[in-house]
Scaffold this motif. Structure first.
Motif, mmCIF file in Angstrom:
data_model
loop_
_atom_site.group_PDB
_atom_site.id
_atom_site.type_symbol
_atom_site.label_atom_id
_atom_site.label_comp_id
_atom_site.label_asym_id
_atom_site.label_seq_id
_atom_site.Cartn_x
_atom_site.Cartn_y
_atom_site.Cartn_z
ATOM 1 N N LYS A 1 0.827 -1.207 0.000
ATOM 2 C CA LYS A 1 0.000 0.000 0.000
ATOM 3 C C LYS A 1 0.861 1.256 0.000
ATOM 4 C CE LYS A 1 -3.824 2.158 2.535
ATOM 5 N NZ LYS A 1 -4.729 2.036 3.717
ATOM 6 N N ASP A 2 1.932 1.226 0.779
ATOM 7 C CA ASP A 2 2.820 2.387 0.855
ATOM 8 C C ASP A 2 3.622 2.548 -0.434
ATOM 9 O OD1 ASP A 2 4.157 4.511 2.578
ATOM 10 O OD2 ASP A 2 5.899 3.272 2.080
ATOM 11 N N LEU A 3 4.051 1.419 -1.010
ATOM 12 C CA LEU A 3 4.883 1.467 -2.211
ATOM 13 C C LEU A 3 4.084 1.847 -3.454
ATOM 14 C CD1 LEU A 3 7.825 1.047 -3.023
ATOM 15 C CD2 LEU A 3 7.316 -1.376 -3.409
ATOM 16 N N GLN A 4 2.783 1.603 -3.422
ATOM 17 C CA GLN A 4 1.927 1.970 -4.553
ATOM 18 C C GLN A 4 2.013 3.464 -4.862
ATOM 19 O OE1 GLN A 4 0.023 0.556 -6.758
ATOM 20 N NE2 GLN A 4 -0.338 -1.551 -6.066
ATOM 21 N N LYS A 5 2.284 4.251 -3.846
ATOM 22 C CA LYS A 5 2.360 5.702 -4.033
ATOM 23 C C LYS A 5 3.558 6.105 -4.890
ATOM 24 C CE LYS A 5 0.591 6.200 0.691
ATOM 25 N NZ LYS A 5 0.902 6.697 2.062
ATOM 26 N N VAL A 6 4.566 5.234 -4.919
ATOM 27 C CA VAL A 6 5.810 5.563 -5.618
ATOM 28 C C VAL A 6 5.984 4.739 -6.893
ATOM 29 C CG1 VAL A 6 8.321 5.710 -5.403
ATOM 30 C CG2 VAL A 6 6.870 6.133 -3.405
ATOM 31 N N ASN A 7 5.777 3.431 -6.766
ATOM 32 C CA ASN A 7 6.025 2.532 -7.897
ATOM 33 C C ASN A 7 5.062 1.349 -7.811
ATOM 34 O OD1 ASN A 7 7.065 0.657 -9.773
ATOM 35 N ND2 ASN A 7 9.148 1.452 -9.516
ATOM 36 N N SER A 8 4.039 1.375 -8.637
ATOM 37 C CA SER A 8 3.016 0.329 -8.576
ATOM 38 C C SER A 8 3.558 -1.031 -9.003
ATOM 39 C CB SER A 8 1.820 0.705 -9.459
ATOM 40 O OG SER A 8 2.239 0.887 -10.809
ATOM 41 N N LYS A 9 4.468 -1.047 -9.987
ATOM 42 C CA LYS A 9 5.040 -2.318 -10.436
ATOM 43 C C LYS A 9 5.869 -2.964 -9.332
ATOM 44 C CE LYS A 9 5.190 -1.500 -15.428
ATOM 45 N NZ LYS A 9 6.063 -1.454 -16.635
ATOM 46 N N ALA A 10 6.643 -2.153 -8.652
ATOM 47 C CA ALA A 10 7.448 -2.680 -7.546
ATOM 48 C C ALA A 10 6.550 -3.215 -6.435
ATOM 49 C CB ALA A 10 8.369 -1.592 -7.000
ATOM 50 N N ALA A 11 5.443 -2.530 -6.206
ATOM 51 C CA ALA A 11 4.508 -2.970 -5.169
ATOM 52 C C ALA A 11 3.910 -4.329 -5.516
ATOM 53 C CB ALA A 11 3.404 -1.932 -4.989
ATOM 54 N N GLU A 12 3.562 -4.517 -6.787
ATOM 55 C CA GLU A 12 2.967 -5.781 -7.207
ATOM 56 C C GLU A 12 3.967 -6.929 -7.181
ATOM 57 O OE1 GLU A 12 -0.169 -6.411 -7.702
ATOM 58 O OE2 GLU A 12 -0.639 -4.323 -7.211
ATOM 59 N N SER A 13 5.248 -6.605 -7.231
ATOM 60 C CA SER A 13 6.272 -7.658 -7.247
ATOM 61 C C SER A 13 6.540 -8.243 -5.864
ATOM 62 C CB SER A 13 7.579 -7.106 -7.823
ATOM 63 O OG SER A 13 8.153 -6.148 -6.946
ATOM 64 N N LEU A 14 6.020 -7.603 -4.826
ATOM 65 C CA LEU A 14 6.224 -8.113 -3.469
ATOM 66 C C LEU A 14 5.389 -9.375 -3.268
ATOM 67 C CD1 LEU A 14 6.113 -4.779 -1.418
ATOM 68 C CD2 LEU A 14 8.133 -6.091 -2.092
#
Length: 220
Positions: free
Chosen positions: A98-111
């Motif tokens: 949720k926090d990473l979505q604000k910066v990089n949605s692709k990186a967030a989905e890779s978690l």
């Protein structure tokens, strides 16, 4: 402190709000009550590093995790959860995404979430078992005088130790049977080695009978 006047040293450190000095003093004395008070003082003053160390030494891992989250250090919280509280990883990963979505949605989905992809987390179930086994012991604080006993313990991985313990418990006895017995088809137990009966012969030639058979002696 160098003269052994520890109570006076504590008063001085408290008056000076020297939290690092108090941490050194309380941890050296094994003073769990003092460390607990220091954790509260540190959180009130925003000294999160000192607060974290105090909580960690007290075994209050959930509070350590929450402190990292409240400090917006979610990646560190995820790493800590993976190491010490695997049951909390999914919650932390969700917050991290949720926090990473604000910066990089692709990186967030890779978690990866272990709840969805347990195969990506080595020995995941064992880690959960280790956590559950050790949780009741985290609130036990041995006295400082027993330090040497714990210092000499192995620093090996608890996961590896748990795996070895499970393997040892699963190893059966050899074929489930005593080594000197075999089970015949009719269920009668017989010795693997036939009984040898030795009888003295009445003759004067020095022979002996073994299982009813005449055997020559060295003299013959």
């Amino acid at each position: 402190m160098s003269t052994g006047k520890l109570e006076m040293a504590e008063d001085c450190l408290l008056q000076a709000t020297d939290l690092s000095g108090l941490l050194l003093l309380y941890s050296s004395l094994g003073d769990a009550e003092g460390i607990t008070k220091l954790a509260s003082m540190a959180k009130e003053q925003g000294k999160n590093n000192v607060a974290f160390l105090c909580l960690f030494m007290l075994g209050k891992l959930e509070e350590c995790l929450q402190l990292l989250v409240d400090s917006n250090r979610i990646p560190e919280a995820a790493l800590m959860a993976r190491s010490y509280l695997p049951s909390k990883v999914s919650d932390i990963v969700s917050a991290w995404k949720k926090d990473l979505q604000k910066v990089n949605s692709k990186a967030a989905e890779s978690l990866a979430d272990p709840a969805e992809y347990p195969n990506l987390f080595e020995d995941w179930q064992i880690a959960l078992n280790v956590e559950a086994t050790l949780a009741p012991k985290r609130g036990i604080y041995p006295p400082a005088e027993e330090y040497i006993t714990y210092a000499e313990r192995s620093n090996g991985s608890l996961v590896e130790a748990f795996k070895i313990m499970n393997v040892q418990e699963e190893v059966p006895s050899e074929n489930g049977e005593a080594a000197h017995e075999v089970i015949e088809d009719d269920g009668v137990e017989e010795s693997q080695v036939d009984t040898v009966e030795v009888e003295a012969d009445d003759s004067t030639d020095g022979g002996v009978l073994v299982n009813g058979n005449d055997v020559l002696t060295p003299d013959q």
